[in-house]
Motif scaffolding. Structure first.
Motif, mmCIF file in Angstrom:
data_model
loop_
_atom_site.group_PDB
_atom_site.id
_atom_site.type_symbol
_atom_site.label_atom_id
_atom_site.label_comp_id
_atom_site.label_asym_id
_atom_site.label_seq_id
_atom_site.Cartn_x
_atom_site.Cartn_y
_atom_site.Cartn_z
ATOM 1 N N SER A 69 10.534 3.127 4.912
ATOM 2 C CA SER A 69 10.585 4.296 4.033
ATOM 3 C C SER A 69 11.749 5.204 4.393
ATOM 4 O O SER A 69 12.453 5.714 3.521
ATOM 5 N N LYS A 70 11.979 5.397 5.696
ATOM 6 C CA LYS A 70 13.085 6.246 6.125
ATOM 7 C C LYS A 70 14.434 5.598 5.827
ATOM 8 O O LYS A 70 15.437 6.293 5.685
ATOM 9 N N LEU A 71 14.441 4.268 5.727
ATOM 10 C CA LEU A 71 15.660 3.558 5.335
ATOM 11 C C LEU A 71 15.796 3.469 3.818
ATOM 12 O O LEU A 71 16.695 2.791 3.306
ATOM 13 N N ARG A 72 14.886 4.142 3.115
ATOM 14 C CA ARG A 72 14.879 4.186 1.647
ATOM 15 C C ARG A 72 14.741 2.787 1.044
ATOM 16 O O ARG A 72 15.450 2.423 0.102
ATOM 17 N N ASP A 73 13.819 2.041 1.599
ATOM 18 C CA ASP A 73 13.527 0.705 1.087
ATOM 19 C C ASP A 73 12.050 0.677 0.695
ATOM 20 O O ASP A 73 11.193 0.206 1.464
ATOM 21 N N PRO A 74 11.707 1.181 -0.494
ATOM 22 C CA PRO A 74 10.300 1.280 -0.893
ATOM 23 C C PRO A 74 9.600 -0.065 -1.030
ATOM 24 O O PRO A 74 8.387 -0.159 -0.855
ATOM 25 N N VAL A 75 10.350 -1.119 -1.342
ATOM 26 C CA VAL A 75 9.732 -2.436 -1.519
ATOM 27 C C VAL A 75 9.145 -2.936 -0.199
ATOM 28 O O VAL A 75 7.970 -3.339 -0.122
ATOM 29 N N ILE A 76 9.953 -2.917 0.863
ATOM 30 C CA ILE A 76 9.472 -3.370 2.172
ATOM 31 C C ILE A 76 8.399 -2.420 2.703
ATOM 32 O O ILE A 76 7.388 -2.869 3.267
ATOM 33 N N ALA A 77 8.605 -1.122 2.538
ATOM 34 C CA ALA A 77 7.619 -0.145 3.012
ATOM 35 C C ALA A 77 6.260 -0.394 2.376
ATOM 36 O O ALA A 77 5.226 -0.423 3.062
ATOM 37 N N THR A 78 6.247 -0.591 1.066
ATOM 38 C CA THR A 78 4.989 -0.836 0.361
ATOM 39 C C THR A 78 4.370 -2.164 0.782
ATOM 40 O O THR A 78 3.144 -2.270 0.952
ATOM 41 N N SER A 79 5.203 -3.173 0.972
ATOM 42 C CA SER A 79 4.707 -4.484 1.388
ATOM 43 C C SER A 79 4.005 -4.410 2.738
ATOM 44 O O SER A 79 2.901 -4.942 2.919
ATOM 45 N N TYR A 80 4.626 -3.725 3.699
ATOM 46 C CA TYR A 80 4.015 -3.598 5.026
ATOM 47 C C TYR A 80 2.735 -2.761 4.963
ATOM 48 O O TYR A 80 1.745 -3.066 5.645
ATOM 49 N N ALA A 81 2.753 -1.712 4.164
ATOM 50 C CA ALA A 81 1.566 -0.864 4.046
ATOM 51 C C ALA A 81 0.406 -1.649 3.426
ATOM 52 O O ALA A 81 -0.757 -1.497 3.837
ATOM 53 N N GLN A 82 0.705 -2.482 2.447
ATOM 54 C CA GLN A 82 -0.348 -3.288 1.828
ATOM 55 C C GLN A 82 -0.884 -4.330 2.810
ATOM 56 O O GLN A 82 -2.106 -4.577 2.856
ATOM 57 N N HIS A 83 0.000 -4.932 3.580
ATOM 58 C CA HIS A 83 -0.425 -5.891 4.611
ATOM 59 C C HIS A 83 -1.324 -5.181 5.627
ATOM 60 O O HIS A 83 -2.339 -5.733 6.065
ATOM 61 N N LEU A 84 -0.929 -3.968 6.006
ATOM 62 C CA LEU A 84 -1.736 -3.174 6.934
ATOM 63 C C LEU A 84 -3.134 -2.935 6.364
ATOM 64 O O LEU A 84 -4.142 -3.021 7.075
ATOM 65 N N GLY A 85 -3.197 -2.639 5.077
ATOM 66 C CA GLY A 85 -4.482 -2.378 4.443
ATOM 67 C C GLY A 85 -5.380 -3.591 4.387
ATOM 68 O O GLY A 85 -6.608 -3.446 4.238
ATOM 69 N N ARG A 86 -4.814 -4.803 4.509
ATOM 70 C CA ARG A 86 -5.619 -6.029 4.473
ATOM 71 C C ARG A 86 -6.122 -6.463 5.850
ATOM 72 O O ARG A 86 -6.913 -7.409 5.959
ATOM 73 N N LEU A 87 -5.668 -5.788 6.902
ATOM 74 C CA LEU A 87 -6.159 -6.130 8.238
ATOM 75 C C LEU A 87 -7.648 -5.784 8.350
ATOM 76 O O LEU A 87 -8.122 -4.828 7.725
ATOM 77 N N PRO A 88 -8.404 -6.515 9.153
ATOM 78 C CA PRO A 88 -9.849 -6.251 9.301
ATOM 79 C C PRO A 88 -10.141 -5.033 10.185
ATOM 80 O O PRO A 88 -10.837 -5.122 11.195
ATOM 81 N N ILE A 89 -9.592 -3.896 9.795
ATOM 82 C CA ILE A 89 -9.803 -2.657 10.540
ATOM 83 C C ILE A 89 -11.110 -2.018 10.076
ATOM 84 O O ILE A 89 -11.352 -1.876 8.873
ATOM 85 N N THR A 90 -11.956 -1.637 11.018
ATOM 86 C CA THR A 90 -13.236 -1.010 10.679
ATOM 87 C C THR A 90 -13.348 0.416 11.201
ATOM 88 O O THR A 90 -14.243 1.157 10.792
ATOM 89 N N GLU A 91 -12.459 0.807 12.087
ATOM 90 C CA GLU A 91 -12.513 2.150 12.676
ATOM 91 C C GLU A 91 -12.209 3.199 11.601
ATOM 92 O O GLU A 91 -11.139 3.162 10.975
ATOM 93 N N PRO A 92 -13.111 4.160 11.357
ATOM 94 C CA PRO A 92 -12.901 5.158 10.291
ATOM 95 C C PRO A 92 -11.597 5.933 10.437
ATOM 96 O O PRO A 92 -10.894 6.150 9.441
ATOM 97 N N ALA A 93 -11.259 6.350 11.656
ATOM 98 C CA ALA A 93 -10.029 7.123 11.851
ATOM 99 C C ALA A 93 -8.804 6.291 11.487
ATOM 100 O O ALA A 93 -7.842 6.805 10.900
ATOM 101 N N ALA A 94 -8.839 5.001 11.808
ATOM 102 C CA ALA A 94 -7.714 4.133 11.489
ATOM 103 C C ALA A 94 -7.609 3.893 9.985
ATOM 104 O O ALA A 94 -6.510 3.881 9.424
#
Length: 527
Positions: free
Chosen positions: A341-366
């Motif tokens: 995002s800081k490199l102004r590359d919204p495509v890669i930023a969004t891709s990584y964020a979506q991948h992050l959202g698919r991880l099996p994270i259960t911790e509420p704070a995370a």
């Protein structure tokens, strides 16, 4: 940060601090007669600079830090640090380490700097400095809590005041070099070394033994506070192990904490002896995903050069996979999305964020951090509507309008306020921010956002007044007075057109202007 202005920025605060500490050391109203040099004062003993003088001294130093371009108020990291800091303060009160007088008179504020070095330091008057490099280096909340507990103990035990008492008949300038030495060393080791040369080095060596006594005292008291606050005491031990390993290998300048807090075999052994039989240091691989993501955030924000950000992106594929711990994957993807995002590359930023959202994270704070990251990226890429949709899904309850404890978390509110203004809904921002600043009047970022929201509504008077309050919050009273004067000029121009609400605002502006003038007069008398 480049080297272009480091020397000047370090030298000026040190020179200023040397001058102001000298004036305090020569003031009989602020410092009692020095105790015998051969005897360490008893725990939290009297005979030191009084608490009011120490708070004023701390404010003058804090004012310089607020003006430093490295100072950062990142709502997520501030919220994370406060989640550790506030339990430590409560524990210090419960144990009796924090007296009622100091509790009321001191600021008890942690200021973050985007410096990459491993450092934290206590300042007079209850101010603490914390570098993002340290936040990014610790392996757990407990390790960070151990450092903050140690620094808190330096303040509660009046170590700075006791140093001033000891040095009042020798070299008052030395206190400035000692307190800000860590800050100077992290920015420019050469500049820091230049402060202590020749005969000054002799005085510094004389001070060393006294400093080690203080370090041992801060270890003991800090350990008790850490345990009382409910943190794992192994964090203290593992943090000492980290620092000890660095000291043994070689201090390349990345660990100024080792200079201002010299480790000895005695201190290391003392912390290790406090470890329960059979206990193990925290398992880094099993640390909570929330800490891992915030640690990654600290590392990205502390070094946002293009090369460093590209380095983050290059490391993401190597850190994501079935063989990597969940926390490591979360950290890599979070940091990668932020870097892209800081490199102004919204495509890669969004891709990584979506991948992050698919991880099996259960911790509420995370999970909350993941949602806020999506909102932050959407806002950065110009999609305020999407940001608001994400934020609405994780919206906390509203604060008690009567003035009870707020249930709105600050990171959510700061992001939401920006999104409301960007989406053309500044009235929502002003409503929620007004509620917030009533409960948190020293929140400079909230006041600044409120000023922006008022301006978007065409309410220039309230915008200028909110901007003035933002300057007060960072102790910039000259700028605040200028803004209050500008607000009064607007009122004079409006004249008969002023509404009833403007008259109320005029009364507030006049009162606050007088208060700031009084603070400026006090500052002038201290010079």
């Amino acid at each position: 940060m480049g080297a272009r202005s480091v020397g000047a920025r370090v030298a000026l605060p040190l020179l200023l601090f040397a001058q102001l500490t000298a004036s305090w050391a020569q003031s009989p109203a602020s410092v009692a007669p020095a105790a015998p040099a051969t005897q360490l004062p008893t725990l939290g003993s009297g005979g030191e600079m009084n608490s009011s003088a120490e708070r004023r001294l701390g404010e003058r130093i804090a004012r310089e830090i607020y003006r430093d371009p490295d100072y950062i108020d990142d709502p997520l990291l501030v919220d994370y640090v406060q989640g550790i800091w506030q339990p430590l303060l409560r524990a210090a009160r419960a144990r009796g380490d924090l007296s009622e007088e100091l509790d009321q008179r001191f600021a008890w504020e942690v200021m973050l700097g985007r410096d990459r070095s491993i450092n934290a330091f206590a300042l007079p008057g209850g101010y603490l400095g914390l570098h993002l490099g340290l936040v990014g280096a610790v392996s757990s909340r407990d390790e960070l809590a151990s450092v903050l507990a140690h620094e808190l103990s330096h303040v509660t035990q009046r170590h700075i005041s006791r140093i001033m008492t000891k040095q009042s008949q020798q070299a008052p300038w030395l206190l400035g070099a000692m307190i800000l030495g860590a800050l100077a060393a992290s920015k420019s080791p050469d500049a820091a070394n230049a402060v202590l040369v020749g005969s000054q080095a002799v005085a510094a060596q004389t001070q060393l033994n006294f400093s080690r006594d203080m370090e041992r005292e801060a270890d003991r008291v800090g350990y008790g506070i850490l345990v009382q606050a409910g943190f794992d005491p192994q964090g203290f031990v593992s943090m000492f192990d980290k620092l000890g390993q660095s000291a043994r290998l070689n201090d390349s300048g990345a660990f100024p904490y080792l200079r201002s807090h010299p480790l000895t075999t005695e201190r290391l052994a003392d912390m290790q002896s406090r470890q329960s039989p059979g206990a193990r240091a925290p398992d880094v691989a099993q640390q909570a995903s929330s800490h891992a993501m915030l640690s990654a955030r600290a590392r990205v924000l502390s070094n946002s050069s293009v090369d460093a950000l590209r380095g983050w992106l290059a490391q993401v594929p190597k850190s994501v996979g079935d063989q990597s711990p969940l926390s490591a994957q979360a950290a890599a993807l979070y940091g990668g999305a932020l870097a892209a995002s800081k490199l102004r590359d919204p495509v890669i930023a969004t891709s990584y964020a979506q991948h992050l959202g698919r991880l099996p994270i259960t911790e509420p704070a995370a999970l909350r951090l993941v949602a806020l990251l999506h909102a932050e990226l959407s806002l950065a890429h110009g999609d305020a509507g999407k940001a608001l949709a994400v934020l609405a899904a994780v919206a906390p309850s509203r604060p008690d309008p009567v003035g009870g404890p707020s249930q709105v978390d600050r990171p959510w509110l700061m992001l939401s306020a920006q999104a409301w203004v960007a989406a053309g809904q500044p009235a929502l921002a002003t409503e929620r921010l007004q509620e917030w600043v009533v409960l948190h009047p020293r929140d400079a970022q909230a006041w600044s956002l409120l000023s922006t929201a008022y301006a978007a509504q065409g309410n220039t008077l309230r915008s200028v007044r909110a901007n003035a309050e933002a300057k007060v919050a960072v102790l910039d009273y000259d700028a605040a007075l200028d803004r209050f004067n500008a607000a009064q000029a607007l009122l004079r121009e409006s004249g008969a057109r002023a509404s009833g609400a403007d008259h109320i605002e005029a009364s507030i502006i006049d009162t606050r202007r007088r208060e700031v003038q009084s603070l400026l007069k006090e500052q002038a008398l201290e010079r």
